[in-house]
Design a protein around this motif. Structure first.
Motif, mmCIF file in Angstrom:
data_model
loop_
_atom_site.group_PDB
_atom_site.id
_atom_site.type_symbol
_atom_site.label_atom_id
_atom_site.label_comp_id
_atom_site.label_asym_id
_atom_site.label_seq_id
_atom_site.Cartn_x
_atom_site.Cartn_y
_atom_site.Cartn_z
ATOM 1 N N VAL A 146 43.383 31.792 46.793
ATOM 2 C CA VAL A 146 44.555 32.393 46.111
ATOM 3 C C VAL A 146 44.028 32.870 44.673
ATOM 4 C CG1 VAL A 146 45.768 30.202 45.472
ATOM 5 C CG2 VAL A 146 47.162 32.332 45.845
ATOM 6 N N MET A 147 43.463 31.795 43.969
ATOM 7 C CA MET A 147 43.095 31.846 42.665
ATOM 8 C C MET A 147 42.142 32.929 42.437
ATOM 9 S SD MET A 147 42.915 28.254 40.627
ATOM 10 C CE MET A 147 41.837 27.517 41.419
ATOM 11 N N ARG A 148 41.264 33.183 43.407
ATOM 12 C CA ARG A 148 40.462 34.431 43.215
ATOM 13 C C ARG A 148 40.969 35.831 43.273
ATOM 14 N NH1 ARG A 148 34.272 35.176 46.082
ATOM 15 N NH2 ARG A 148 34.092 37.114 45.254
ATOM 16 N N ALA A 149 41.844 35.628 44.331
ATOM 17 C CA ALA A 149 42.556 36.894 44.661
ATOM 18 C C ALA A 149 43.589 37.379 43.271
ATOM 19 C CB ALA A 149 43.558 37.043 45.695
ATOM 20 N N ILE A 189 46.916 42.508 47.358
ATOM 21 C CA ILE A 189 45.671 41.830 46.788
ATOM 22 C C ILE A 189 44.996 41.171 47.762
ATOM 23 C CG2 ILE A 189 47.075 41.750 44.680
ATOM 24 C CD1 ILE A 189 47.254 38.923 45.148
ATOM 25 N N GLY A 190 45.107 41.473 49.083
ATOM 26 C CA GLY A 190 44.433 40.697 50.355
ATOM 27 C C GLY A 190 44.829 39.324 50.684
ATOM 28 N N LEU A 191 46.237 39.019 50.340
ATOM 29 C CA LEU A 191 46.790 37.696 50.815
ATOM 30 C C LEU A 191 47.875 38.049 51.768
ATOM 31 C CD1 LEU A 191 47.081 35.906 47.327
ATOM 32 C CD2 LEU A 191 45.299 35.524 49.267
ATOM 33 N N GLY A 192 47.823 39.122 52.716
ATOM 34 C CA GLY A 192 48.707 39.148 53.564
ATOM 35 C C GLY A 192 48.767 38.082 54.718
ATOM 36 N N ASP A 193 47.472 37.588 54.845
ATOM 37 C CA ASP A 193 47.366 36.467 55.568
ATOM 38 C C ASP A 193 47.250 35.030 55.411
ATOM 39 O OD1 ASP A 193 44.888 36.510 54.314
ATOM 40 O OD2 ASP A 193 43.297 36.706 56.059
ATOM 41 N N PHE A 194 47.805 34.946 54.199
ATOM 42 C CA PHE A 194 47.545 33.624 53.654
ATOM 43 C C PHE A 194 48.734 32.697 53.867
ATOM 44 C CE2 PHE A 194 48.159 31.006 49.454
ATOM 45 C CZ PHE A 194 46.888 30.630 49.444
ATOM 46 N N GLY A 195 49.545 33.241 54.881
ATOM 47 C CA GLY A 195 50.694 32.343 55.324
ATOM 48 C C GLY A 195 51.728 33.441 56.067
ATOM 49 N N ARG A 196 52.567 32.770 56.920
ATOM 50 C CA ARG A 196 53.280 33.801 57.701
ATOM 51 C C ARG A 196 54.610 33.949 56.567
ATOM 52 N NH1 ARG A 196 54.508 29.622 62.603
ATOM 53 N NH2 ARG A 196 56.531 30.879 62.718
ATOM 54 N N ALA A 198 53.960 31.592 47.124
ATOM 55 C CA ALA A 198 54.801 30.253 46.660
ATOM 56 C C ALA A 198 53.681 29.362 46.002
ATOM 57 C CB ALA A 198 55.711 29.785 47.591
ATOM 58 N N HIS A 199 53.763 28.802 44.964
ATOM 59 C CA HIS A 199 52.846 28.018 44.329
ATOM 60 C C HIS A 199 53.096 26.549 45.049
ATOM 61 C CE1 HIS A 199 51.375 25.130 41.541
ATOM 62 N NE2 HIS A 199 50.526 25.923 41.196
ATOM 63 N N THR A 216 51.114 28.861 49.651
ATOM 64 C CA THR A 216 51.253 29.683 50.696
ATOM 65 C C THR A 216 52.093 30.935 50.565
ATOM 66 O OG1 THR A 216 51.618 29.367 53.127
ATOM 67 C CG2 THR A 216 53.134 28.330 51.818
ATOM 68 N N LEU A 217 52.233 31.850 51.558
ATOM 69 C CA LEU A 217 53.388 32.766 51.544
ATOM 70 C C LEU A 217 54.657 31.964 51.711
ATOM 71 C CD1 LEU A 217 51.912 35.758 53.107
ATOM 72 C CD2 LEU A 217 51.670 35.150 50.946
#
Length: 354
Positions: free
Chosen positions: A82-85, A157-164, A211-212, A239-240
């Protein structure tokens, strides 16, 4: 005035093979240099964090704690992602991450390395360590930064799969119920009430943002010379999720006593004398920044946040009993779980609204 975290020699429970780490870093980061001095940051309840002083500069290493940990906890790989994105694709202030190591054979657990940043960290929302003139703009910067984080397009930013993207609060209630029961040591009636109430009183609207999960002043770095957030730290719980859960968590000090050591509460403080905003002003600024007319079900987000924090602190307490916590005062922290659960249940049962 600089408020910097305390550095200590690496705690016995967290020692690792520094020579092996140096060899790996020299390969992973060209130009790293031949010198490596390691100190540990005192504080933080979960992922042990270290300062690396090297020929090429100063870096921060975060790793999973040693020993047995609760399922799905301490995911340093997710923090790195998440920090990289965010650092590569947005203006949300985060440290620049350098490398991720998922090989347990180097220092015993996965870890990542990021740039060390100079700045000030004030853990208590009263911000007494700052001049009075800095306190309001620091709070405003914290809220504006949270609004900026929640406005990020996760797919872009490529985080669509970071959570549901849906059902965050329901999933979190289920997850932290399980985590709490896995680390339960004593009866806690407030937790029992909340575990029954929350699934029946979920928020009426669902939203998705990054969400942090632990958004508070202790995890925000302010610039050395002005009251401005220059980095959001400690992404372990990110997560998302529902953005209003983050906002409610940030507002928890308004519901916690100021006279209880470690609770970081604001109840009983004269907010005007301190020069910091009250809860209504905080919510109003966030709503203005995110284009909201207002917030429904505020008491639900507050009760959920208190329940979740109580479950987290119970885990800290259990790890301390097992001799595996990163912070010397973890036993004290764990004992506060019961108070959080009581406050959460009071808010839930009274249906408190903003």
């Amino acid at each position: 005035m600089t408020i910097t975290p305390e550095l200590v020699d690496v705690l016995p429970a967290h020692k690792f093979d520094e020579a092996k780490l140096l060899t790996w870093l020299q390969q992973a980061m060209p130009g790293f240099g031949k010198r490596l001095d390691v100190k540990q940051f005192q504080g933080g309840q979960s992922n042990p964090t270290f300062l690396l002083d090297t020929d090429s500069g100063r870096y921060v290493l975060r790793k999973k704690p040693p020993g047995k940990t609760l399922p799905s906890a301490h995911m340093v790989e997710r923090e790195y992602k998440v920090m990289r994105a965010l650092s590569e694709h947005t203006a949300v202030p985060v440290p620049k991450v350098r490398v991720l190591c998922e090989d347990n054979s180097i220092i015993g657990t996965p870890f990542y390395v990021m740039d060390y940043m100079e700045g000030r960290i004030v853990s208590h929302a009263a911000l007494r360590a700052l001049d009075r003139s800095e306190r309001l703009p620091a709070h405003q910067s914290a809220i504006d930064t949270l609004a900026e984080l929640h406005s990020v397009d996760v797919n872009a930013i490529g985080l669509g799969d970071f959570g549901r993207p849906e059902g965050y609060v329901a999933r979190q209630v289920s997850r932290w119920t399980k985590q709490y029961l896995a680390s339960k040591t004593d009866d806690m009636p407030g937790m029992d009430e909340l575990m029954a109430w929350l699934p029946e009183n979920l928020p009426s609207t669902d939203e998705c943002a990054i969400a942090h999960g632990d958004y508070r002043f202790g995890n925000l770095m302010l610039a050395p010379d002005k009251p401005e957030v220059i980095a959001i730290l400690d992404w372990e719980l990110s997560t998302l999720g529902h953005p209003l859960a983050d906002l409610a968590y940030y507002c928890l000090p308004y519901y916690l006593p100021s006279d209880l050591e470690g609770m970081r509460g604001l109840q009983g403080e004269n907010l005007q004398a301190l020069g910091i905003p009250n809860e209504q002003e905080t919510i109003a600024r966030y709503c203005a920044k995110t284009g909201r007319d207002g917030i429904d079900d505020w008491h639900v987000y507050l009760a959920f946040s208190l329940f979740r924090l109580a479950a987290i602190l119970q885990g800290v307490y259990k790890r301390a009993l097992d001799g595996n916590a990163a912070n010397a005062n973890a036993l004290e922290v764990g004992r506060r779980a019961s108070l959080l659960a009581q406050v959460g249940w009071r808010i839930a049962s009274e249906g408190k609204r903003s």
